[in-house]
Design a protein around this motif. Structure first.
Motif, PDB file in Angstrom:
ATOM      1  N   LEU A  66       0.843  -1.190  -0.120  1.00 31.74           N
ATOM      2  CA  LEU A  66       0.062  -0.126  -0.034  1.00 31.74           C
ATOM      3  C   LEU A  66       0.969   1.183  -0.133  1.00 31.74           C
ATOM      4  O   LEU A  66       0.616   2.193  -0.686  1.00 31.74           O
ATOM      5  N   ARG A  67       2.024   1.202   0.673  1.00 35.99           N
ATOM      6  CA  ARG A  67       2.881   2.290   0.895  1.00 35.99           C
ATOM      7  C   ARG A  67       3.287   2.788  -0.742  1.00 35.99           C
ATOM      8  O   ARG A  67       3.552   3.698  -1.169  1.00 35.99           O
ATOM      9  N   ASP A  68       3.826   1.549  -1.239  1.00 33.44           N
ATOM     10  CA  ASP A  68       4.458   1.776  -2.517  1.00 33.44           C
ATOM     11  C   ASP A  68       3.193   2.276  -3.463  1.00 33.44           C
ATOM     12  O   ASP A  68       3.552   2.986  -4.644  1.00 33.44           O
ATOM     13  N   ALA A  69       2.365   1.746  -3.300  1.00 36.29           N
ATOM     14  CA  ALA A  69       1.173   2.264  -4.436  1.00 36.29           C
ATOM     15  C   ALA A  69       0.853   3.863  -4.017  1.00 36.29           C
ATOM     16  O   ALA A  69       0.621   4.668  -5.167  1.00 36.29           O
ATOM     17  N   LEU A  70       0.948   4.227  -2.918  1.00 33.18           N
ATOM     18  CA  LEU A  70       0.797   5.628  -2.440  1.00 33.18           C
ATOM     19  C   LEU A  70       1.890   6.320  -3.048  1.00 33.18           C
ATOM     20  O   LEU A  70       1.691   7.658  -3.703  1.00 33.18           O
ATOM     21  N   THR A  71       3.233   6.081  -2.977  1.00 34.28           N
ATOM     22  CA  THR A  71       4.431   6.652  -3.442  1.00 34.28           C
ATOM     23  C   THR A  71       4.102   6.577  -5.000  1.00 34.28           C
ATOM     24  O   THR A  71       4.615   7.612  -5.375  1.00 34.28           O
ATOM     25  N   ALA A  72       3.599   5.656  -5.618  1.00 36.81           N
ATOM     26  CA  ALA A  72       3.567   5.479  -7.255  1.00 36.81           C
ATOM     27  C   ALA A  72       2.440   6.868  -7.676  1.00 36.81           C
ATOM     28  O   ALA A  72       2.796   7.432  -8.710  1.00 36.81           O
ATOM     29  N   LEU A  73       1.673   6.975  -6.810  1.00 32.22           N
ATOM     30  CA  LEU A  73       0.675   8.060  -7.077  1.00 32.22           C
ATOM     31  C   LEU A  73       1.252   9.353  -6.862  1.00 32.22           C
ATOM     32  O   LEU A  73       1.173  10.384  -8.069  1.00 32.22           O
ATOM     33  N   ASP A  74       2.266   9.703  -6.132  1.00 25.02           N
ATOM     34  CA  ASP A  74       3.055  10.883  -5.775  1.00 25.02           C
ATOM     35  C   ASP A  74       3.816  11.126  -7.187  1.00 25.02           C
ATOM     36  O   ASP A  74       4.374  12.388  -7.190  1.00 25.02           O
TER      37      ASP A  74
END
Length: 98
Positions: free
Chosen positions: A74-82
């Motif tokens: 989930l952290r990686d998915a949020l980082t990808a959004l940024d």
């Protein structure tokens, strides 16, 4: 006094319980929490949330690995959004003077 003889005491022996049934009734055995998960519409995030169900079949000490894996994803998915480029910044139509 009674003319009938008392019946001999019989010992009741519990029936053998199959191992599978025994596990079903073991209060210490892992049990699904039954927490519903609502799809987010993002396939990657939904797959990670579905992975949480893996913890339902593990002993408590196995939950940490699942939770850390889901958290990392989930952290990686949020980082990808940024990291995705957003819309261009609006042009500055005036100059700021101090």
């Amino acid at each position: 006094m009674s003319d009938t003889a008392p019946e001999p005491a019989t010992e009741t022996v519990p029936e053998a319980v199959p191992e599978e049934q025994e596990r079903e009734h073991d209060p210490a055995a892992p049990a699904p929490l039954g927490v519903p998960r609502t799809p987010t519409g993002n396939a990657e995030v939904d797959a990670l949330l579905d992975r949480l169900a893996d913890a339902d079949h593990l002993a408590t000490d196995g939950h940490v690995e699942v939770y850390e894996d889901v958290h990392r994803g989930l952290r990686d998915a949020l980082t990808a959004l940024d990291a995705r480029p957003g819309p261009p910044a609006p042009p500055v139509s005036y100059q700021h003077r101090s």
